[in-house]
Design a protein around this motif. Structure first.
Motif, PDB file in Angstrom:
ATOM      1  N   ALA A 201      -5.481   5.059 -10.099  1.00 36.59           N
ATOM      2  CA  ALA A 201      -5.416   3.631  -9.789  1.00 36.59           C
ATOM      3  C   ALA A 201      -4.495   3.371  -8.600  1.00 36.59           C
ATOM      4  O   ALA A 201      -4.802   2.544  -7.729  1.00 36.59           O
ATOM      5  N   CYS A 202      -3.365   4.086  -8.544  1.00 37.77           N
ATOM      6  CA  CYS A 202      -2.446   3.919  -7.414  1.00 37.77           C
ATOM      7  C   CYS A 202      -3.100   4.388  -6.112  1.00 37.77           C
ATOM      8  O   CYS A 202      -2.959   3.741  -5.071  1.00 37.77           O
ATOM      9  N   GLY A 203      -3.810   5.512  -6.180  1.00 38.79           N
ATOM     10  CA  GLY A 203      -4.463   6.019  -4.979  1.00 38.79           C
ATOM     11  C   GLY A 203      -5.515   5.060  -4.459  1.00 38.79           C
ATOM     12  O   GLY A 203      -5.543   4.731  -3.265  1.00 38.79           O
ATOM     13  N   MET A 204      -6.385   4.588  -5.353  1.00 39.42           N
ATOM     14  CA  MET A 204      -7.433   3.665  -4.915  1.00 39.42           C
ATOM     15  C   MET A 204      -6.837   2.330  -4.474  1.00 39.42           C
ATOM     16  O   MET A 204      -7.232   1.761  -3.454  1.00 39.42           O
ATOM     17  N   GLY A 205      -5.873   1.820  -5.238  1.00 45.75           N
ATOM     18  CA  GLY A 205      -5.246   0.548  -4.880  1.00 45.75           C
ATOM     19  C   GLY A 205      -4.588   0.604  -3.517  1.00 45.75           C
ATOM     20  O   GLY A 205      -4.699  -0.338  -2.718  1.00 45.75           O
ATOM     21  N   GLY A 206      -3.908   1.714  -3.223  1.00 46.23           N
ATOM     22  CA  GLY A 206      -3.275   1.859  -1.922  1.00 46.23           C
ATOM     23  C   GLY A 206      -4.278   1.849  -0.786  1.00 46.23           C
ATOM     24  O   GLY A 206      -4.073   1.198   0.236  1.00 46.23           O
ATOM     25  N   HIS A 207      -5.414   2.552  -0.973  1.00 45.92           N
ATOM     26  CA  HIS A 207      -6.435   2.592   0.073  1.00 45.92           C
ATOM     27  C   HIS A 207      -7.083   1.217   0.269  1.00 45.92           C
ATOM     28  O   HIS A 207      -7.349   0.795   1.404  1.00 45.92           O
ATOM     29  N   LEU A 208      -7.335   0.501  -0.817  1.00 43.31           N
ATOM     30  CA  LEU A 208      -7.932  -0.828  -0.689  1.00 43.31           C
ATOM     31  C   LEU A 208      -6.995  -1.796   0.020  1.00 43.31           C
ATOM     32  O   LEU A 208      -7.413  -2.577   0.885  1.00 43.31           O
ATOM     33  N   LEU A 209      -5.708  -1.752  -0.336  1.00 43.20           N
ATOM     34  CA  LEU A 209      -4.736  -2.633   0.310  1.00 43.20           C
ATOM     35  C   LEU A 209      -4.588  -2.303   1.793  1.00 43.20           C
ATOM     36  O   LEU A 209      -4.480  -3.205   2.633  1.00 43.20           O
ATOM     37  N   MET A 210      -4.620  -1.005   2.112  1.00 49.26           N
ATOM     38  CA  MET A 210      -4.497  -0.624   3.511  1.00 49.26           C
ATOM     39  C   MET A 210      -5.713  -1.093   4.312  1.00 49.26           C
ATOM     40  O   MET A 210      -5.578  -1.584   5.445  1.00 49.26           O
ATOM     41  N   THR A 211      -6.900  -0.962   3.709  1.00 49.96           N
ATOM     42  CA  THR A 211      -8.104  -1.438   4.380  1.00 49.96           C
ATOM     43  C   THR A 211      -8.025  -2.937   4.649  1.00 49.96           C
ATOM     44  O   THR A 211      -8.367  -3.414   5.734  1.00 49.96           O
ATOM     45  N   GLN A 212      -7.558  -3.696   3.666  1.00 46.67           N
ATOM     46  CA  GLN A 212      -7.417  -5.136   3.842  1.00 46.67           C
ATOM     47  C   GLN A 212      -6.341  -5.475   4.873  1.00 46.67           C
ATOM     48  O   GLN A 212      -6.472  -6.439   5.629  1.00 46.67           O
TER      49      GLN A 212
ATOM     50  N   ALA B 184       0.829  -1.206   0.000  1.00 53.70           N
ATOM     51  CA  ALA B 184       0.000   0.000   0.000  1.00 53.70           C
ATOM     52  C   ALA B 184       0.865   1.258   0.000  1.00 53.70           C
ATOM     53  O   ALA B 184       0.647   2.174  -0.807  1.00 53.70           O
ATOM     54  N   VAL B 185       1.846   1.322   0.892  1.00 56.77           N
ATOM     55  CA  VAL B 185       2.674   2.531   0.956  1.00 56.77           C
ATOM     56  C   VAL B 185       3.558   2.661  -0.280  1.00 56.77           C
ATOM     57  O   VAL B 185       3.918   3.778  -0.677  1.00 56.77           O
ATOM     58  N   MET B 186       3.908   1.548  -0.907  1.00 54.05           N
ATOM     59  CA  MET B 186       4.645   1.625  -2.168  1.00 54.05           C
ATOM     60  C   MET B 186       3.787   2.268  -3.253  1.00 54.05           C
ATOM     61  O   MET B 186       4.264   3.097  -4.040  1.00 54.05           O
ATOM     62  N   LEU B 187       2.486   1.916  -3.274  1.00 52.31           N
ATOM     63  CA  LEU B 187       1.575   2.542  -4.225  1.00 52.31           C
ATOM     64  C   LEU B 187       1.397   4.027  -3.915  1.00 52.31           C
ATOM     65  O   LEU B 187       1.326   4.860  -4.832  1.00 52.31           O
ATOM     66  N   PHE B 188       1.327   4.381  -2.643  1.00 51.32           N
ATOM     67  CA  PHE B 188       1.195   5.787  -2.275  1.00 51.32           C
ATOM     68  C   PHE B 188       2.431   6.579  -2.720  1.00 51.32           C
ATOM     69  O   PHE B 188       2.313   7.714  -3.207  1.00 51.32           O
ATOM     70  N   SER B 189       3.610   6.004  -2.563  1.00 49.17           N
ATOM     71  CA  SER B 189       4.828   6.678  -3.011  1.00 49.17           C
ATOM     72  C   SER B 189       4.838   6.836  -4.524  1.00 49.17           C
ATOM     73  O   SER B 189       5.254   7.878  -5.054  1.00 49.17           O
ATOM     74  N   SER B 190       4.386   5.796  -5.228  1.00 43.85           N
ATOM     75  CA  SER B 190       4.300   5.880  -6.689  1.00 43.85           C
ATOM     76  C   SER B 190       3.297   6.961  -7.101  1.00 43.85           C
ATOM     77  O   SER B 190       3.542   7.724  -8.046  1.00 43.85           O
ATOM     78  N   HIS B 191       2.168   7.028  -6.387  1.00 41.02           N
ATOM     79  CA  HIS B 191       1.166   8.063  -6.637  1.00 41.02           C
ATOM     80  C   HIS B 191       1.785   9.452  -6.493  1.00 41.02           C
ATOM     81  O   HIS B 191       1.587  10.345  -7.339  1.00 41.02           O
ATOM     82  N   ASP B 192       2.561   9.663  -5.422  1.00 39.25           N
ATOM     83  CA  ASP B 192       3.176  10.975  -5.190  1.00 39.25           C
ATOM     84  C   ASP B 192       4.210  11.295  -6.266  1.00 39.25           C
ATOM     85  O   ASP B 192       4.329  12.454  -6.695  1.00 39.25           O
ATOM     86  N   ALA B 193       4.952  10.278  -6.707  1.00 35.64           N
ATOM     87  CA  ALA B 193       5.957  10.508  -7.752  1.00 35.64           C
ATOM     88  C   ALA B 193       5.296  10.912  -9.059  1.00 35.64           C
ATOM     89  O   ALA B 193       5.765  11.833  -9.756  1.00 35.64           O
ATOM     90  N   VAL B 194       4.209  10.237  -9.427  1.00 34.85           N
ATOM     91  CA  VAL B 194       3.493  10.597 -10.653  1.00 34.85           C
ATOM     92  C   VAL B 194       2.908  12.003 -10.530  1.00 34.85           C
ATOM     93  O   VAL B 194       2.934  12.794 -11.481  1.00 34.85           O
ATOM     94  N   SER B 195       2.379  12.342  -9.345  1.00 32.34           N
ATOM     95  CA  SER B 195       1.843  13.690  -9.111  1.00 32.34           C
ATOM     96  C   SER B 195       2.932  14.738  -9.297  1.00 32.34           C
ATOM     97  O   SER B 195       2.709  15.784  -9.927  1.00 32.34           O
ATOM     98  N   LYS B 196       4.110  14.468  -8.745  1.00 31.62           N
ATOM     99  CA  LYS B 196       5.223  15.403  -8.872  1.00 31.62           C
ATOM    100  C   LYS B 196       5.610  15.589 -10.341  1.00 31.62           C
ATOM    101  O   LYS B 196       5.856  16.717 -10.796  1.00 31.62           O
ATOM    102  N   TYR B 197       5.642  14.497 -11.097  1.00 30.26           N
ATOM    103  CA  TYR B 197       6.002  14.583 -12.515  1.00 30.26           C
ATOM    104  C   TYR B 197       4.962  15.384 -13.296  1.00 30.26           C
ATOM    105  O   TYR B 197       5.297  16.293 -14.058  1.00 30.26           O
TER     106      TYR B 197
END
Length: 291
Positions: free
Chosen positions: A223-234, A23-36
């Motif tokens: 997709a990264c944002g939603m995937g991260g939240h779903l994984l964290m919930t699980q 989950a946190v790996m997806l969140f980091s990827s989300h932030d990197a894409v946002s920065k780009y």
């Protein structure tokens, strides 16, 4: 009632740890894409893409299963406040990423758990020990080390992740209140829906037609944002939050690695020390809360 009775999978902590790491790996990827993307498009447009894709994916996944139950809430006012806190967090943090390195901005944003500890006293009437107060103070010291006077990060831009941390702290406090009445699926869906409508209303003033590759990245962003939240919930269904809290700080590690690989930035020794102080402060606060 024990945690294992409430959540049958709670006796599988290893699975929970693996899920929180992904989950946190997806969140980091989300932030990197946002920065780009923030280097090419207005921040409003980047945040709009994140929430619209998130909402459409949730529509596809949960509405066929739950129908209109997914939007029923007993506390619409709190749901609206939660959505506003998260949109503020997204706008401020994305703005910060436009000016600041990924790892340092992520570390400053991780003040949020410490702010929750401090704000829970006046807002939730909870008791906070001296050790927890010491952890909060040390967390702010860590931020001062990162943005030390004379350093490269000693600019007004650091106020963006600081503001994001405050918004995220209030977001977590409201989420705690809503958990008493609404399901996580309802809260996440309503937050995405409300923020999609809000950002869509502002979009005509900021629209730029994206390139195909950038449009695909915007889809990946949601997709990264939603995937991260779903994984964290699980993850929380398999292990207690107190056990998983230390592993959430891997997001700062992932942010540092992505920053080095894709943006060519390596935190200096002062920034590394500040990041370490923030991580240790957050872990100490989580440990004291668990006790």
């Amino acid at each position: 009632m024990s945690s294992t009775t409430r959540f049958p999978g709670m006796n599988q902590p290893v699975r929970g740890i693996l899920l929180i790491c992904f989950a946190v790996m997806l969140f980091s990827s989300h932030d990197a894409v946002s920065k780009y993307l923030a280097g090419f498009y207005p921040i409003v447009m980047v945040v709009w893409a994140r929430y619209v894709v998130h909402t459409l994916l949730m529509l596809a996944v949960f509405v066929p299963r739950s129908g209109l139950l997914v939007i029923r809430t007993k506390r619409p006012g709190l749901q609206a406040a939660r959505a506003l806190c998260l949109i503020g967090c997204s706008l401020l943090f994305t703005a910060g990423l436009h000016y600041l390195p990924l790892a340092e901005a992520t570390a400053v944003n991780f003040l949020a758990p410490l702010l929750v500890t401090a704000l829970s006293v006046p807002l939730l009437k909870e008791q906070v020990s001296r050790g927890q107060w010491a952890a909060v103070i040390c967390g702010f010291v860590g931020v001062l080390i990162i943005i030390r006077p004379g350093g490269a990060l000693f600019t007004p831009a650091v106020l963006f992740p600081l503001g994001s941390a405050f918004c995220f702290g209030f977001y977590q406090l409201i989420t705690r209140r809503l958990s008493e009445t609404d399901s996580p699926t309802t809260s996440n869906f309503l937050t995405g829906l409300l923020n999609s409508l809000l950002m869509s209303a502002a979009l005509p003033f900021f629209w730029q037609t994206p390139q195909l590759s950038h449009a695909l990245l915007m889809i990946a962003l949601g997709a990264c944002g939603m995937g991260g939240h779903l994984l964290m919930t699980q993850a929380f269904r398999h292990a207690a939050p107190a056990m998983l809290a230390p592993f959430s700080y891997l997001q700062i590690v992932f942010a540092g690695l992505i920053g080095m690989l894709f943006f060519g930035h390596t935190p200096d020794s002062g920034a590394m020390l500040g990041i370490l102080v923030i991580c240790l402060s957050g872990l100490a606060a989580a440990w004291r809360h668990r006790r």
